[in-house]
Design a protein around this motif. Structure first.
Motif, mmCIF file in Angstrom:
data_model
loop_
_atom_site.group_PDB
_atom_site.id
_atom_site.type_symbol
_atom_site.label_atom_id
_atom_site.label_comp_id
_atom_site.label_asym_id
_atom_site.label_seq_id
_atom_site.Cartn_x
_atom_site.Cartn_y
_atom_site.Cartn_z
ATOM 1 N N PRO A 197 1.007 -1.170 0.092
ATOM 2 C CA PRO A 197 -0.091 -0.169 0.092
ATOM 3 C C PRO A 197 0.855 1.276 0.023
ATOM 4 N N ARG A 198 2.101 1.175 0.372
ATOM 5 C CA ARG A 198 3.157 2.452 0.195
ATOM 6 C C ARG A 198 3.490 2.815 -1.074
ATOM 7 N N LEU A 199 3.107 1.908 -1.931
ATOM 8 C CA LEU A 199 3.639 2.122 -3.212
ATOM 9 C C LEU A 199 2.548 2.423 -4.460
ATOM 10 N N SER A 200 2.957 3.354 -5.335
ATOM 11 C CA SER A 200 2.048 3.540 -6.356
ATOM 12 C C SER A 200 3.098 3.245 -7.608
ATOM 13 N N SER A 201 2.616 2.081 -8.372
ATOM 14 C CA SER A 201 3.513 1.560 -9.395
ATOM 15 C C SER A 201 2.937 1.232 -10.646
ATOM 16 N N VAL A 202 3.962 1.010 -11.465
ATOM 17 C CA VAL A 202 3.550 0.505 -12.942
ATOM 18 C C VAL A 202 4.719 -0.217 -13.607
ATOM 19 N N ALA A 203 4.208 -0.936 -14.764
ATOM 20 C CA ALA A 203 5.408 -1.582 -15.295
ATOM 21 C C ALA A 203 5.478 -1.147 -16.773
ATOM 22 N N VAL A 204 6.546 -0.968 -17.331
ATOM 23 C CA VAL A 204 7.042 -0.385 -18.721
ATOM 24 C C VAL A 204 7.691 -1.304 -19.638
ATOM 25 N N GLN A 205 6.806 -1.787 -20.554
ATOM 26 C CA GLN A 205 7.612 -2.853 -21.406
ATOM 27 C C GLN A 205 8.581 -2.150 -22.288
ATOM 28 N N THR A 206 9.601 -2.728 -22.855
ATOM 29 C CA THR A 206 10.595 -1.975 -23.566
ATOM 30 C C THR A 206 11.191 -2.839 -24.908
ATOM 31 N N VAL A 207 11.400 -2.432 -25.908
ATOM 32 C CA VAL A 207 12.435 -3.129 -26.787
ATOM 33 C C VAL A 207 13.096 -2.147 -27.361
ATOM 34 N N GLY A 208 14.266 -3.008 -27.905
ATOM 35 C CA GLY A 208 15.564 -2.225 -28.269
ATOM 36 C C GLY A 208 16.772 -3.328 -28.458
ATOM 37 N N SER A 209 18.024 -2.650 -28.238
ATOM 38 C CA SER A 209 19.018 -3.492 -28.710
ATOM 39 C C SER A 209 19.247 -4.646 -27.486
ATOM 40 N N LYS A 210 18.635 -4.472 -26.530
ATOM 41 C CA LYS A 210 18.664 -5.397 -25.373
ATOM 42 C C LYS A 210 17.495 -6.730 -25.313
ATOM 43 N N GLY A 211 16.866 -6.436 -26.602
ATOM 44 C CA GLY A 211 15.462 -7.323 -26.515
ATOM 45 C C GLY A 211 14.351 -6.754 -25.990
ATOM 46 N N TYR A 212 13.447 -7.805 -25.744
ATOM 47 C CA TYR A 212 12.250 -7.434 -25.275
ATOM 48 C C TYR A 212 12.086 -7.552 -23.856
ATOM 49 N N ASP A 213 11.918 -6.386 -22.832
ATOM 50 C CA ASP A 213 12.216 -6.750 -21.512
ATOM 51 C C ASP A 213 11.215 -5.034 -20.934
ATOM 52 N N GLY A 214 11.574 -4.950 -19.865
ATOM 53 C CA GLY A 214 10.959 -3.662 -19.231
ATOM 54 C C GLY A 214 11.133 -3.472 -17.709
ATOM 55 N N PHE A 215 10.688 -2.533 -17.122
ATOM 56 C CA PHE A 215 10.980 -2.423 -15.841
ATOM 57 C C PHE A 215 9.801 -1.682 -15.129
ATOM 58 N N VAL A 216 9.867 -1.996 -13.856
ATOM 59 C CA VAL A 216 8.607 -1.365 -12.922
ATOM 60 C C VAL A 216 9.236 -0.406 -12.351
ATOM 61 N N MET A 217 8.212 0.765 -12.029
ATOM 62 C CA MET A 217 8.386 2.081 -11.614
ATOM 63 C C MET A 217 7.570 2.074 -10.245
ATOM 64 N N ALA A 218 8.233 2.736 -9.301
ATOM 65 C CA ALA A 218 7.094 2.890 -8.202
ATOM 66 C C ALA A 218 7.608 4.124 -7.417
ATOM 67 N N ILE A 219 6.498 4.840 -6.972
ATOM 68 C CA ILE A 219 6.741 5.992 -6.158
ATOM 69 C C ILE A 219 6.449 5.538 -4.645
ATOM 70 N N VAL A 220 7.075 6.064 -3.707
ATOM 71 C CA VAL A 220 6.650 5.761 -2.187
ATOM 72 C C VAL A 220 5.661 6.847 -1.938
ATOM 73 N N THR A 221 4.419 6.269 -1.583
ATOM 74 C CA THR A 221 3.493 7.104 -1.395
ATOM 75 C C THR A 221 2.785 7.225 0.017
ATOM 76 N N GLY A 222 3.461 6.543 0.840
ATOM 77 C CA GLY A 222 2.948 6.361 2.057
ATOM 78 C C GLY A 222 4.298 5.922 2.972
ATOM 79 N N GLU A 223 4.198 5.966 4.358
ATOM 80 C CA GLU A 223 5.211 5.821 5.088
ATOM 81 C C GLU A 223 4.973 4.620 6.127
#
Ligand code: DHB
Ligand code: MG
Length: 223
Positions: A197-223
């Protein structure tokens, strides 16, 4: 679409937006020469990390998984005067290559590489009451992602940014029956983030020279 096309488009955009840089080129060259696995982020992904750190106004950054220090250099370049980056690396040989690369990039005063199991170094950072990091980049062994996120939450504050690399792995991430430890670990990390519950998150899919991958980004919204 194929890796060749994604790579060609990466090259097109790199030529436009990510001009060749001697310190970064040298870091990749030295990493290859030393036999490090080519698990570094791409040039565009490295610049994205730098821009995200700048958007975040990060003055302190924690990286898990230094490898040859390529992403470390990108992230450290986002720091203002007086900023610092701590990067955790299990393999002392990788850390030695990274230290040289970081020194060559003129960033040795900004970057502190700590060698050993990341879980030990994380515990030590908490024990020594390191002030909350503004940004955490999780890019080490994928088996421990859930533990890494748990420790990242202890070492961040309201508004900190947490990024987890390699969460797609050619799409293997959707296989709940996978026995691949990296896929299992990635999914456990993703589940933990989703349930946190302390995180607001999203996944971003990526393609490029490193192939098909991605990352999750999360902002800490609670303590
Ligand atoms: C691997 C790890 C990474 O962090 C990455 O960006 C690419 C590949 C790997 O373990 O194969
Ligand atoms: Mg990675």
């Amino acid at each position: 679409m194929t890796l060749d096309q994604w790579t060609a488009v990466d090259q097109y955009f790199d030529a436009l937006f990510v001009p060749s840089d001697p310190a970064l080129e040298a870091a990749l060259h030295a990493s290859t020469e030393a036999g490090l696995p080519p698990a570094n982020v791409s040039a565009s992904q490295g610049k994205l990390l730098m821009l995200l750190a700048q958007l975040q106004g990060a003055r302190s950054i924690l990286e898990l998984g230094t490898l040859g220090g390529y992403s470390t250099i990108w992230l450290a370049r986002a720091l203002p005067a007086g900023g610092h980056l701590i990067s955790l690396e299990l393999n002392p040989d990788y850390a030695a290559v990274a230290r040289q690369n970081i020194t060559h990039a003129g960033l040795s005063a900004v970057v502190d590489i700590r060698v050993g199991p990341a879980l030990d170094s994380l515990q030590r950072l908490v024990a020594e009451q390191h002030p909350p990091f503004d940004m955490v980049f999780i890019d080490a062994d994928k088996r421990s992602n859930a533990d890494y996120v748990t420790w990242a939450l202890k070492l961040t504050r309201l508004g900190s940014l947490i990024i987890v690399d390699n969460v797609v792995r050619d799409g293997k991430v959707i296989d709940g029956d996978s026995t691949d430890p990296s896929v299992v670990g990635t999914r456990l990390g993703n589940d933990l983030i989703a349930a946190e519950p302390r995180l607001s998150s999203v996944a971003v899919q990526t393609v490029g020279s490193k192939g098909y991958d991605g990352f999750v980004m999360a902002i800490v919204t609670g303590e």
